[in-house]
Design an enzyme around this catalytic site. Structure first.
Site, PDB file in Angstrom:
ATOM      1  N   ARG A  26     -26.713 -10.480  -6.698  1.00  0.00           N
ATOM      2  CA  ARG A  26     -27.997 -11.194  -6.656  1.00  0.00           C
ATOM      3  C   ARG A  26     -28.208 -11.874  -8.015  1.00  0.00           C
ATOM      4  O   ARG A  26     -27.835 -11.327  -9.045  1.00  0.00           O
ATOM      5  CB  ARG A  26     -29.105 -10.183  -6.391  1.00  0.00           C
ATOM      6  CG  ARG A  26     -30.466 -10.739  -6.159  1.00  0.00           C
ATOM      7  CD  ARG A  26     -31.434  -9.640  -5.704  1.00  0.00           C
ATOM      8  NE  ARG A  26     -31.122  -9.233  -4.340  1.00  0.00           N
ATOM      9  CZ  ARG A  26     -31.119  -7.971  -3.908  1.00  0.00           C
ATOM     10  NH1 ARG A  26     -31.421  -6.978  -4.725  1.00  0.00           N
ATOM     11  NH2 ARG A  26     -30.827  -7.697  -2.658  1.00  0.00           N
ATOM     12  N   ASP A 108     -26.748   0.669  -6.005  1.00  0.00           N
ATOM     13  CA  ASP A 108     -27.326   0.952  -4.679  1.00  0.00           C
ATOM     14  C   ASP A 108     -28.593   1.798  -4.683  1.00  0.00           C
ATOM     15  O   ASP A 108     -29.550   1.458  -3.994  1.00  0.00           O
ATOM     16  CB  ASP A 108     -26.302   1.602  -3.735  1.00  0.00           C
ATOM     17  CG  ASP A 108     -24.944   0.948  -3.797  1.00  0.00           C
ATOM     18  OD1 ASP A 108     -24.872  -0.285  -3.669  1.00  0.00           O
ATOM     19  OD2 ASP A 108     -23.954   1.663  -4.013  1.00  0.00           O
ATOM     20  N   ASP A 123     -32.071   4.214  -0.291  1.00  0.00           N
ATOM     21  CA  ASP A 123     -30.703   3.717  -0.121  1.00  0.00           C
ATOM     22  C   ASP A 123     -29.605   4.735  -0.428  1.00  0.00           C
ATOM     23  O   ASP A 123     -28.505   4.368  -0.848  1.00  0.00           O
ATOM     24  CB  ASP A 123     -30.483   2.438  -0.948  1.00  0.00           C
ATOM     25  CG  ASP A 123     -31.456   1.335  -0.561  1.00  0.00           C
ATOM     26  OD1 ASP A 123     -31.835   1.277   0.627  1.00  0.00           O
ATOM     27  OD2 ASP A 123     -31.827   0.538  -1.431  1.00  0.00           O
ATOM     28  N   GLU A 126     -26.537   3.917   1.719  1.00  0.00           N
ATOM     29  CA  GLU A 126     -25.791   2.781   1.177  1.00  0.00           C
ATOM     30  C   GLU A 126     -24.957   3.227  -0.026  1.00  0.00           C
ATOM     31  O   GLU A 126     -23.800   2.833  -0.177  1.00  0.00           O
ATOM     32  CB  GLU A 126     -26.762   1.671   0.772  1.00  0.00           C
ATOM     33  CG  GLU A 126     -26.098   0.445   0.203  1.00  0.00           C
ATOM     34  CD  GLU A 126     -27.091  -0.599  -0.286  1.00  0.00           C
ATOM     35  OE1 GLU A 126     -26.624  -1.589  -0.866  1.00  0.00           O
ATOM     36  OE2 GLU A 126     -28.323  -0.421  -0.117  1.00  0.00           O
TER      37      GLU A 126
END
Length: 180
Positions: A26, A108, A123, A126
């Protein structure tokens, strides 16, 4: 070799988040530096363009103060909403800065903190999946788990970016620099 640089107050930088495998995760296009030292970077942004790894984009909805520390495996986003300050805490590598951006590896696990002080670890599924897929070492797992504990202590003790004075000081500094 990446040449490290310390961002200067008032400078606008990008923030780049990576995954453990080296892929970009990101990118925040603009963050204004409020404080930049070898160990701490504090910035502010508002309605900033964010680009995801799949090229989707979105714009942040509210003003935020971001906190990075070179000795801790997390960073903190303080988001100013109508009903109070929310915190989104990313478990991550310590940051590095170069002439391109402030950079870190996202691991994560996240902690979301609500205005009433309650918080939730997010998360975990994940994290477990990526730990297997990207071969996180047991050392990294131990470091991250320890930093979850440190982060929870900071939240409960209202330390660092969770201190009421932190929010007041840095939000005012951001408004002043941005001429709000």
């Amino acid at each position: 070799m990446v040449k490290e640089s310390i961002p200067k107050e008032g400078q606008t930088i990008k923030i780049q988040s990576y995954k453990h495998d080296g892929n970009i995760h990101r990118v925040w296009s603009e963050t204004t530096i409020l404080k930049g030292t070898e160990h701490v970077v504090i910035g502010g942004n508002d309605h900033t363009l964010v680009t995801e790894s799949d090229s989707r984009t979105w714009i942040t909805r509210e003003p935020a103060i971001v906190y990075f520390h070179s000795e801790f495996w997390f960073n903190v986003i303080c988001m100013f909403r109508e009903d109070g300050v929310y915190y989104y805490c990313n478990l991550s590598s310590p940051f590095v800065c170069d002439d391109e951006a402030l950079k870190y590896i996202d691991y994560d696990l996240d902690i979301k903190v609500y205005p009433n002080g309650k918080y939730h670890l997010l998360d975990e599924d994940e994290y477990e999946q990526h730990m297997r897929q990207m071969n996180y070492s047991s050392d990294i797992d131990v470091i991250l788990r320890r930093n979850v504990d440190i982060l929870q202590q900071w939240i409960e003790q209202k330390k660092g970016p969770f201190a009421p004075d932190f929010i007041k000081v840095w939000r005012e500094r951001y408004k002043k620099i941005r001429n709000y």
